[in-house]
Design a protein around this motif. Structure first.
Motif, PDB file in Angstrom:
ATOM      1  N   VAL A   1      -6.391   0.993  -3.569  1.00 26.66           N
ATOM      2  CA  VAL A   1      -7.298   1.864  -4.309  1.00 26.66           C
ATOM      3  C   VAL A   1      -8.490   1.021  -4.761  1.00 26.66           C
ATOM      4  CG1 VAL A   1      -6.225   1.496  -6.585  1.00 26.66           C
ATOM      5  CG2 VAL A   1      -7.440   3.644  -6.115  1.00 26.66           C
ATOM      6  N   ARG A   2      -9.642   1.664  -4.855  1.00 24.53           N
ATOM      7  CA  ARG A   2     -10.846   0.990  -5.351  1.00 24.53           C
ATOM      8  C   ARG A   2     -11.173   1.552  -6.719  1.00 24.53           C
ATOM      9  NH1 ARG A   2     -15.999   1.509  -1.608  1.00 24.53           N
ATOM     10  NH2 ARG A   2     -16.109   3.633  -2.463  1.00 24.53           N
ATOM     11  N   LEU A   3     -11.447   0.670  -7.659  1.00 22.90           N
ATOM     12  CA  LEU A   3     -11.733   1.089  -9.030  1.00 22.90           C
ATOM     13  C   LEU A   3     -13.121   0.614  -9.430  1.00 22.90           C
ATOM     14  CD1 LEU A   3      -8.348  -0.080 -10.626  1.00 22.90           C
ATOM     15  CD2 LEU A   3      -8.888   2.198  -9.754  1.00 22.90           C
ATOM     16  N   HIS A   4     -13.936   1.538  -9.912  1.00 21.75           N
ATOM     17  CA  HIS A   4     -15.212   1.176 -10.521  1.00 21.75           C
ATOM     18  C   HIS A   4     -15.095   1.321 -12.031  1.00 21.75           C
ATOM     19  CE1 HIS A   4     -17.091   1.680  -6.514  1.00 21.75           C
ATOM     20  NE2 HIS A   4     -17.970   0.825  -6.990  1.00 21.75           N
TER      21      HIS A   4
ATOM     22  N   PRO B   1       7.684   8.477  -1.224  1.00 25.61           N
ATOM     23  CA  PRO B   1       6.625   9.424  -1.601  1.00 25.61           C
ATOM     24  C   PRO B   1       5.957   9.114  -2.938  1.00 25.61           C
ATOM     25  CG  PRO B   1       8.618  10.568  -0.861  1.00 25.61           C
ATOM     26  CD  PRO B   1       8.990   9.137  -1.030  1.00 25.61           C
ATOM     27  N   ALA B   2       6.588   8.256  -3.750  1.00 24.13           N
ATOM     28  CA  ALA B   2       6.028   7.957  -5.067  1.00 24.13           C
ATOM     29  C   ALA B   2       5.006   6.825  -5.033  1.00 24.13           C
ATOM     30  CB  ALA B   2       7.139   7.609  -6.048  1.00 24.13           C
ATOM     31  N   ILE B   3       4.654   6.324  -3.850  1.00 23.57           N
ATOM     32  CA  ILE B   3       3.684   5.231  -3.758  1.00 23.57           C
ATOM     33  C   ILE B   3       2.356   5.557  -4.440  1.00 23.57           C
ATOM     34  CG2 ILE B   3       2.166   4.114  -2.063  1.00 23.57           C
ATOM     35  CD1 ILE B   3       4.685   3.538  -0.416  1.00 23.57           C
ATOM     36  N   PRO B   4       1.854   6.811  -4.393  1.00 18.52           N
ATOM     37  CA  PRO B   4       0.608   7.088  -5.129  1.00 18.52           C
ATOM     38  C   PRO B   4       0.705   6.754  -6.612  1.00 18.52           C
ATOM     39  CG  PRO B   4       1.037   8.852  -3.577  1.00 18.52           C
ATOM     40  CD  PRO B   4       2.244   7.963  -3.545  1.00 18.52           C
ATOM     41  N   PHE B   5       1.876   6.947  -7.232  1.00 21.62           N
ATOM     42  CA  PHE B   5       2.025   6.589  -8.635  1.00 21.62           C
ATOM     43  C   PHE B   5       1.866   5.081  -8.822  1.00 21.62           C
ATOM     44  CE2 PHE B   5       4.334  10.659  -8.654  1.00 21.62           C
ATOM     45  CZ  PHE B   5       3.819  11.243  -9.803  1.00 21.62           C
ATOM     46  N   LEU B   6       2.513   4.292  -7.960  1.00 15.27           N
ATOM     47  CA  LEU B   6       2.415   2.837  -8.082  1.00 15.27           C
ATOM     48  C   LEU B   6       0.974   2.377  -7.885  1.00 15.27           C
ATOM     49  CD1 LEU B   6       5.554   1.556  -6.119  1.00 15.27           C
ATOM     50  CD2 LEU B   6       5.311   2.024  -8.558  1.00 15.27           C
ATOM     51  N   THR B   7       0.259   3.051  -6.997  1.00 13.27           N
ATOM     52  CA  THR B   7      -1.125   2.670  -6.707  1.00 13.27           C
ATOM     53  C   THR B   7      -2.039   3.037  -7.869  1.00 13.27           C
ATOM     54  OG1 THR B   7      -0.598   3.205  -4.399  1.00 13.27           O
ATOM     55  CG2 THR B   7      -2.900   2.757  -4.944  1.00 13.27           C
ATOM     56  N   LEU B   8      -1.914   4.249  -8.370  1.00 12.52           N
ATOM     57  CA  LEU B   8      -2.776   4.705  -9.467  1.00 12.52           C
ATOM     58  C   LEU B   8      -2.391   4.090 -10.798  1.00 12.52           C
ATOM     59  CD1 LEU B   8      -3.167   8.399  -8.352  1.00 12.52           C
ATOM     60  CD2 LEU B   8      -4.882   6.583  -8.243  1.00 12.52           C
ATOM     61  N   ARG B   9      -1.249   3.428 -10.843  1.00 11.42           N
ATOM     62  CA  ARG B   9      -0.901   2.633 -12.035  1.00 11.42           C
ATOM     63  C   ARG B   9      -1.993   1.592 -12.306  1.00 11.42           C
ATOM     64  NH1 ARG B   9       1.957  -2.280 -12.651  1.00 11.42           N
ATOM     65  NH2 ARG B   9       2.905  -2.495 -14.728  1.00 11.42           N
ATOM     66  N   ALA B  10      -2.628   1.093 -11.245  1.00 15.15           N
ATOM     67  CA  ALA B  10      -3.718   0.130 -11.423  1.00 15.15           C
ATOM     68  C   ALA B  10      -4.875   0.753 -12.183  1.00 15.15           C
ATOM     69  CB  ALA B  10      -4.178  -0.385 -10.063  1.00 15.15           C
ATOM     70  N   ALA B  11      -5.156   2.038 -11.938  1.00 16.58           N
ATOM     71  CA  ALA B  11      -6.222   2.720 -12.672  1.00 16.58           C
ATOM     72  C   ALA B  11      -5.870   2.854 -14.140  1.00 16.58           C
ATOM     73  CB  ALA B  11      -6.482   4.099 -12.059  1.00 16.58           C
ATOM     74  N   ALA B  12      -4.605   3.111 -14.425  1.00 18.52           N
ATOM     75  CA  ALA B  12      -4.169   3.194 -15.823  1.00 18.52           C
ATOM     76  C   ALA B  12      -4.325   1.844 -16.510  1.00 18.52           C
ATOM     77  CB  ALA B  12      -2.713   3.662 -15.886  1.00 18.52           C
ATOM     78  N   MET B  13      -3.967   0.770 -15.817  1.00 17.27           N
ATOM     79  CA  MET B  13      -4.125  -0.562 -16.396  1.00 17.27           C
ATOM     80  C   MET B  13      -5.597  -0.871 -16.667  1.00 17.27           C
ATOM     81  SD  MET B  13      -1.392  -3.195 -14.727  1.00 17.27           S
ATOM     82  CE  MET B  13      -1.649  -2.772 -13.010  1.00 17.27           C
ATOM     83  N   ALA B  14      -6.465  -0.505 -15.738  1.00 14.44           N
ATOM     84  CA  ALA B  14      -7.893  -0.744 -15.922  1.00 14.44           C
ATOM     85  C   ALA B  14      -8.418   0.036 -17.123  1.00 14.44           C
ATOM     86  CB  ALA B  14      -8.661  -0.358 -14.667  1.00 14.44           C
ATOM     87  N   SER B  15      -7.960   1.260 -17.286  1.00 12.10           N
ATOM     88  CA  SER B  15      -8.413   2.089 -18.403  1.00 12.10           C
ATOM     89  C   SER B  15      -8.060   1.443 -19.733  1.00 12.10           C
ATOM     90  CB  SER B  15      -7.781   3.486 -18.307  1.00 12.10           C
ATOM     91  OG  SER B  15      -8.171   4.141 -17.120  1.00 12.10           O
ATOM     92  N   VAL B  16      -6.869   0.845 -19.799  1.00 12.90           N
ATOM     93  CA  VAL B  16      -6.430   0.188 -21.038  1.00 12.90           C
ATOM     94  C   VAL B  16      -7.176  -1.129 -21.234  1.00 12.90           C
ATOM     95  CG1 VAL B  16      -4.466  -0.856 -22.223  1.00 12.90           C
ATOM     96  CG2 VAL B  16      -4.172   1.303 -20.990  1.00 12.90           C
ATOM     97  N   TYR B  17      -7.237  -1.946 -20.177  1.00  9.77           N
ATOM     98  CA  TYR B  17      -7.828  -3.279 -20.295  1.00  9.77           C
ATOM     99  C   TYR B  17      -9.303  -3.206 -20.693  1.00  9.77           C
ATOM    100  CZ  TYR B  17      -9.281  -8.015 -19.077  1.00  9.77           C
ATOM    101  OH  TYR B  17      -9.798  -9.290 -19.125  1.00  9.77           O
ATOM    102  N   PHE B  18     -10.030  -2.274 -20.087  1.00 13.30           N
ATOM    103  CA  PHE B  18     -11.466  -2.163 -20.353  1.00 13.30           C
ATOM    104  C   PHE B  18     -11.784  -1.207 -21.503  1.00 13.30           C
ATOM    105  CE2 PHE B  18     -11.545  -3.421 -15.774  1.00 13.30           C
ATOM    106  CZ  PHE B  18     -12.212  -4.625 -15.944  1.00 13.30           C
ATOM    107  N   GLU B  19     -10.750  -0.654 -22.119  1.00 12.06           N
ATOM    108  CA  GLU B  19     -10.909   0.281 -23.244  1.00 12.06           C
ATOM    109  C   GLU B  19     -11.857   1.415 -22.857  1.00 12.06           C
ATOM    110  OE1 GLU B  19     -12.117  -2.107 -26.575  1.00 12.06           O
ATOM    111  OE2 GLU B  19     -10.112  -2.921 -26.866  1.00 12.06           O
ATOM    112  N   ALA B  20     -11.608   1.979 -21.684  1.00 13.45           N
ATOM    113  CA  ALA B  20     -12.425   3.085 -21.188  1.00 13.45           C
ATOM    114  C   ALA B  20     -12.057   4.380 -21.898  1.00 13.45           C
ATOM    115  CB  ALA B  20     -12.236   3.234 -19.685  1.00 13.45           C
TER     116      ALA B  20
END
Length: 248
Positions: free
Chosen positions: A85-88, A134-153
């Motif tokens: 996944v790509r995160l901006h 089939p749950a791989i999308p959850f593992l992948t989008l977990r990175a987006a959740a981490m980014a949201s927390v880390y960057f306080e978005a």
């Protein structure tokens, strides 16, 4: 399904996800070889689903992948690249990503008052592994959740094909931000959803505890290399450490 059955189902799902996470490593994609592998996975994934105009996009690595506010993440299961996944990280100073490209007025409204949002895109997965897990999308989008927390978005956006919107509503509490519409370069209707982090984080981490992470994992994923003092490495998930009560 009653509340008890739903709770047991969620517990069983989370348990299976923790077991799969034990076989997972994340990697911030930075080398040319890694980008070649990501480009190949994107191309195979998108061509098989036939929802992107390949002639318009040409290569599946573009200028956004190299922008300073962009993080391309690879998810490896048993040391094999399984999804990406790509995160901006979008802000008033760096307004890049699919939301800004396709919905510029909406993007401007999201970065007022110094706010920031995380903008995931370019999700791709190995179809054979996706069929098996089939749950791989959850593992992948977990990175987006981490980014949201880390960057306080303040928000996490989702620019997705309209027929996938129900997954984001159901799984993450996302709400419709822009209706389904034809978008140049895509062969199916696309739409924009979004979620306010303060509204969904606690509920999401309670229902899906494997989405939790510790600060050291977030830092290894997103901090500048100058802060890490070493090049990006494979990152082991910290979800078990972030949920000690589940494994006491």
């Amino acid at each position: 399904m009653n509340a008890v059955d739903a709770g047991q189902s969620n517990k069983a799902f989370s348990s299976s996800m923790f077991n799969l996470l034990d076989r997972v490593e994340y990697r911030r994609i930075s080398t040319s070889l890694d980008f070649e592998e990501v480009e190949r996975l994107r191309r195979i994934s998108y061509n098989s689903r036939e929802f992107i105009d390949a002639e318009r996009f040409g290569t599946f690595i573009d200028e956004y992948d190299g922008s300073p506010d962009c993080y391309v993440i690879g998810v490896y299961v048993d040391e094999k690249l399984t999804s990406t996944v790509r995160l901006h990280l979008a802000s008033a100073q760096h307004l890049h990503g699919p939301t800004a490209t396709y919905f510029p007025e909406r993007a401007l409204s999201l970065v007022q008052n110094g706010w920031r949002y995380v903008d995931p895109s370019r999700f791709a997965a190995d179809h054979q592994m996706l069929w098996q897990y089939p749950a791989i999308p959850f593992l992948t989008l977990r990175a987006a959740a981490m980014a949201s927390v880390y960057f306080e978005a303040e928000h996490c956006m989702s620019f997705v094909r309209a027929d996938a919107a129900s997954f984001y509503r159901r799984s993450f509490g996302s709400v419709d931000m822009e209706p389904p519409q034809a978008v140049r370069g895509f062969t199916v209707p696309m739409m924009l959803l979004g979620a306010r982090i303060a509204d969904i984080r606690e509920r999401l981490e309670t229902r899906l505890p494997f989405f939790k992470s510790q600060h050291w994992e977030q830092k290894m994923m997103f901090a500048p290399e100058s802060e890490l003092n070493y090049p990006p490495v494979n990152i082991l998930p910290s979800a078990r450490y972030a949920n000690p009560q589940l494994f006491a």
